[in-house]
Design a protein around this motif. Structure first.
Motif, PDB file in Angstrom:
ATOM      1  N   VAL A   1     -29.048 -85.573 -93.488  1.00  0.00           N
ATOM      2  CA  VAL A   1     -27.962 -84.699 -93.037  1.00  0.00           C
ATOM      3  C   VAL A   1     -28.288 -83.295 -93.510  1.00  0.00           C
ATOM      4  N   ALA A   2     -27.794 -82.301 -92.801  1.00  0.00           N
ATOM      5  CA  ALA A   2     -28.015 -80.912 -93.203  1.00  0.00           C
ATOM      6  C   ALA A   2     -26.923 -80.037 -92.628  1.00  0.00           C
ATOM      7  N   GLY A   3     -26.688 -78.940 -93.291  1.00  0.00           N
ATOM      8  CA  GLY A   3     -25.736 -77.939 -92.827  1.00  0.00           C
ATOM      9  C   GLY A   3     -26.193 -76.586 -93.318  1.00  0.00           C
ATOM     10  N   SER A   4     -25.376 -75.581 -93.061  1.00  0.00           N
ATOM     11  CA  SER A   4     -25.724 -74.238 -93.499  1.00  0.00           C
ATOM     12  C   SER A   4     -24.500 -73.542 -94.060  1.00  0.00           C
ATOM     13  N   TYR A   5     -24.697 -72.801 -95.162  1.00  0.00           N
ATOM     14  CA  TYR A   5     -23.646 -71.947 -95.701  1.00  0.00           C
ATOM     15  C   TYR A   5     -23.636 -70.592 -94.987  1.00  0.00           C
ATOM     16  N   ARG A   6     -24.633 -70.346 -94.162  1.00  0.00           N
ATOM     17  CA  ARG A   6     -24.726 -69.070 -93.462  1.00  0.00           C
ATOM     18  C   ARG A   6     -23.878 -69.096 -92.187  1.00  0.00           C
TER      19      ARG A   6
ATOM     20  N   ILE B   1     -31.224 -71.125 -95.767  1.00  0.00           N
ATOM     21  CA  ILE B   1     -30.954 -71.233 -94.331  1.00  0.00           C
ATOM     22  C   ILE B   1     -30.294 -72.569 -94.017  1.00  0.00           C
ATOM     23  N   ALA B   2     -30.781 -73.620 -94.653  1.00  0.00           N
ATOM     24  CA  ALA B   2     -30.201 -74.953 -94.458  1.00  0.00           C
ATOM     25  C   ALA B   2     -30.325 -75.737 -95.758  1.00  0.00           C
ATOM     26  N   ASN B   3     -29.346 -76.596 -96.007  1.00  0.00           N
ATOM     27  CA  ASN B   3     -29.425 -77.498 -97.153  1.00  0.00           C
ATOM     28  C   ASN B   3     -28.868 -78.849 -96.749  1.00  0.00           C
ATOM     29  N   GLY B   4     -29.354 -79.897 -97.413  1.00  0.00           N
ATOM     30  CA  GLY B   4     -28.889 -81.220 -97.037  1.00  0.00           C
ATOM     31  C   GLY B   4     -29.469 -82.318 -97.909  1.00  0.00           C
ATOM     32  N   TRP B   5     -29.423 -83.530 -97.403  1.00  0.00           N
ATOM     33  CA  TRP B   5     -29.838 -84.726 -98.122  1.00  0.00           C
ATOM     34  C   TRP B   5     -30.742 -85.576 -97.227  1.00  0.00           C
ATOM     35  N   MET B   6     -31.595 -86.371 -97.866  1.00  0.00           N
ATOM     36  CA  MET B   6     -32.335 -87.390 -97.129  1.00  0.00           C
ATOM     37  C   MET B   6     -32.342 -88.682 -97.946  1.00  0.00           C
ATOM     38  N   GLN B   7     -32.418 -89.786 -97.241  1.00  0.00           N
ATOM     39  CA  GLN B   7     -32.467 -91.076 -97.905  1.00  0.00           C
ATOM     40  C   GLN B   7     -33.767 -91.204 -98.706  1.00  0.00           C
TER      41      GLN B   7
ATOM     42  N   ASN C   1     -24.148 -74.037 -84.640  1.00  0.00           N
ATOM     43  CA  ASN C   1     -22.984 -73.973 -85.516  1.00  0.00           C
ATOM     44  C   ASN C   1     -21.752 -73.493 -84.750  1.00  0.00           C
ATOM     45  N   ALA C   2     -20.708 -74.328 -84.723  1.00  0.00           N
ATOM     46  CA  ALA C   2     -19.403 -73.904 -84.208  1.00  0.00           C
ATOM     47  C   ALA C   2     -18.633 -73.298 -85.377  1.00  0.00           C
ATOM     48  N   ILE C   3     -18.145 -72.072 -85.215  1.00  0.00           N
ATOM     49  CA  ILE C   3     -17.591 -71.315 -86.332  1.00  0.00           C
ATOM     50  C   ILE C   3     -16.121 -70.974 -86.083  1.00  0.00           C
ATOM     51  N   GLU C   4     -15.285 -71.234 -87.100  1.00  0.00           N
ATOM     52  CA  GLU C   4     -13.882 -70.828 -87.086  1.00  0.00           C
ATOM     53  C   GLU C   4     -13.592 -70.073 -88.378  1.00  0.00           C
ATOM     54  N   ARG C   5     -12.559 -69.248 -88.360  1.00  0.00           N
ATOM     55  CA  ARG C   5     -12.138 -68.551 -89.575  1.00  0.00           C
ATOM     56  C   ARG C   5     -10.648 -68.800 -89.788  1.00  0.00           C
ATOM     57  N   ALA C   6     -10.252 -68.863 -91.050  1.00  0.00           N
ATOM     58  CA  ALA C   6      -8.850 -69.108 -91.376  1.00  0.00           C
ATOM     59  C   ALA C   6      -8.536 -68.466 -92.725  1.00  0.00           C
TER      60      ALA C   6
END
Length: 551
Positions: free
Chosen positions: A117-122, A243-249, A291-296
């Motif tokens: 899995v991976a995602g981005s804080y950017r 740019i991206a961070n995540g985990w692998m099995q 990346n689908a981005i929303e702000r709140a």
């Protein structure tokens, strides 16, 4: 701790003022069980719809907390305002590619969600890592106070760090290792590993998942890292992060190492030794996703009782007001996760402590009450406050966090989460002794619970924070009753619609909790001491630097 050592510690010159406030006196105000019940009942009612941030439940929760803070005699805590806006960004990865690894003429493909899995804080519409070199950096630790640097001698720019979870000495059965052995430190937590990879300039970071050192299975990683992810919004939109961070099995990591001519087990063993150097794997990895981005924006609620003689020194009480809102319906169709225990009780504790401090009169130092939002989304409300403090953290003496006060009997013991980390241990020992409570350690130090609640946002920036809870040796029913109640809550009610207020609850236990928290905070607020982390603790250098600036 021996009685002699305890008395010496408590009555050392730096703690004399706190000493004077530790023993209970007839004039000490009692914690109101009526307040605990009323606040919990109201916040946990269906009318508040589970207190989901960004919902009508937030509006009702914030208004009610302000009402109770006013009635308890608090003043607005944010430059005349009761709230602090917490801007957030919500990012959901979509159209995820496989993780493609090239090594020694081979091409390996690993599926998203099942293998990695991976995602981005950017905050960017698309995330791409293309043919980035993989570097095994052991446990990904840079701990100057221990002379340990897993990144020594390598430039990580453009590279992906492959990192082991937990600390190098996690397999020990005691706490004698440099990283406290079986007890997880912050260096062992996934969040630290991503932060350090970013500080080292890495383009990406992938943690190797193993169930025991992670303290949870792959299904937890999979569910937590897929779907919408909430983060505190930053001025640079997270561009200082990887740019991206995540985990692998683990089998994925083993396959990559084998293709690269390396042995995962041998490298893992080497990484446990001081002096380990990072190992370029001679392999590259690629991944991408949209990346689908929303702000709140959500809100923290802040109140203050100004200090009498040193109003520019602060003691902090915190509890999160948010819960899950509407959630998966139970068998009866109830779809409101009311969060009565988690954490309407903690907010009730804030109000009850404010009332008690009003009756006792101003302390020497100011006392700040922080009801934070978005704890359930990753400690975001406390993280925003800690990164943007209304009261300087260098002038914040310490604090007490309250999270999920379990109904039931008072106890003979108090559990310390996180172990013996700072001078606060001596303050706790004195208060617990005065309340005839034994101080005991948590049963599973390897799970790193100290790093999973709102106090941690302050602690990692150097502020010593109490995180203690009523133990399981109950006065009514003993350890059998205490452990059974703990198990029932964890197995049945935690994060479920059944976490509802019950008029039949025994409030003697929560009242004991809040009495303990009141006395701990009052000791700090009435004293002159500036507690610090112990010399080899992971937060000591941060606090020393912060306090040096304050002086």
């Amino acid at each position: 701790m021996t009685k002699t050592r305890l008395i010496a510690a408590l009555c050392a010159p730096t703690l004399l003022a706190a000493c004077a406030t530790m023993a209970p006196t007839p004039a000490e105000p009692e914690i109101s069980q009526a307040t605990l019940k009323d606040v919990t009942r109201t916040l946990a009612s269906d009318a508040f719809e589970g207190r989901g941030p960004g919902t009508p439940g937030e509006e009702k929760s914030v208004a009610y907390i302000i009402e109770r803070f006013k009635a308890a005699g608090l003043q607005p805590g944010n430059k005349g305002q009761w709230t602090q806006d917490v801007p957030t960004v919500i990012i959901e990865a979509q159209n995820e590619s496989p993780l493609t690894v090239k090594a020694a003429g081979q091409t390996l493909n690993f599926a998203y969600a099942t293998d990695y899995v991976a995602g981005s804080y950017r905050v960017a519409p698309k995330t791409v890592l293309a043919d980035a070199p993989l570097v095994f950096v052991g446990y990904g630790v840079n701990a100057p106070e221990l002379g340990w640097n897993d990144y020594a001698g390598i430039d990580m720019k453009g590279k992906i760090a492959v990192i082991l979870i937990n600390d190098p000495d996690f397999e020990m059965n005691d706490e004698s290792g440099p990283f406290k052995g079986r007890r997880m430190t912050y260096y062992g937590r996934w969040r630290y590993k991503f932060e350090e990879a970013a500080r080292q300039g890495a383009a990406g970071a992938l943690i190797v998942h193993e169930t025991f050192p992670a303290a949870y299975g792959w299904q937890v990683v999979q569910s937590s890292w897929t779907g919408k992810q909430k983060y505190v919004a930053s001025a640079n939109d997270g561009m200082d992060q990887t740019i991206a961070n995540g985990w692998m099995q683990k089998p994925v990591a083993e396959a990559i190492m084998k293709a690269a001519g390396q042995d995962f087990a041998a490298l893992s063993a080497a990484a446990k030794q001081k002096g380990f150097k990072p190992v370029p794997l001679g392999a590259t990895a690629s991944l991408s996703f949209d990346n689908a981005i929303e702000r709140a924006t959500s809100r923290n609620v802040v109140g203050i009782q100004p200090g009498k003689t040193r109003p520019d020194e602060y003691v902090l009480y915190s509890a999160h007001w948010d819960h899950l809102g509407r959630c998966k319906p139970d068998a009866s169709g109830d779809d409101i996760c009311n969060g009565a225990v988690d954490n309407a009780t903690g907010v009730a504790g804030l109000v009850a402590i404010a009332e008690a401090n009003r009756k006792a009169g101003p302390a020497a130092r100011s006392q700040v009450y922080l009801a934070v939002t978005l704890e359930e989304s990753g400690l975001l409300g406390s993280e925003f406050y800690a990164a943007n403090p209304i009261y300087p953290l260098a002038r914040t003496v310490g604090g007490v966090n309250m999270d999920a006060l379990k109904p039931g009997s008072a106890a003979r013991d108090v559990t310390v989460v996180g172990g013996d980390k700072s001078d606060l241990s001596d303050v706790l020992a004195g208060v617990a002794s005065a309340m005839s409570m034994a101080v005991v350690q948590e049963e599973h130090p390897e799970r790193g619970y100290y790093y999973r609640s709102d106090h941690f946002s302050m602690a990692k920036r150097g502020v010593p924070m109490f995180y203690v809870a009523r133990g399981t040796d109950w006065i009514v029913g003993g350890t059998e009753a205490g452990r059974a109640a703990e198990k029932a809550y964890t197995d049945v009610d935690y994060h479920q619609p059944s976490d509802e207020f019950n008029e039949a609850w025994d409030w003697s236990g929560p009242a004991q909790d809040v009495t303990l928290y009141y006395r701990l905070g009052r000791a700090l607020a009435s004293g002159t001491a500036w507690p610090n982390w112990y010399a080899n603790d992971e937060f000591r250098l941060i606090r020393d630097k912060s306090r040096a600036g304050a002086k």
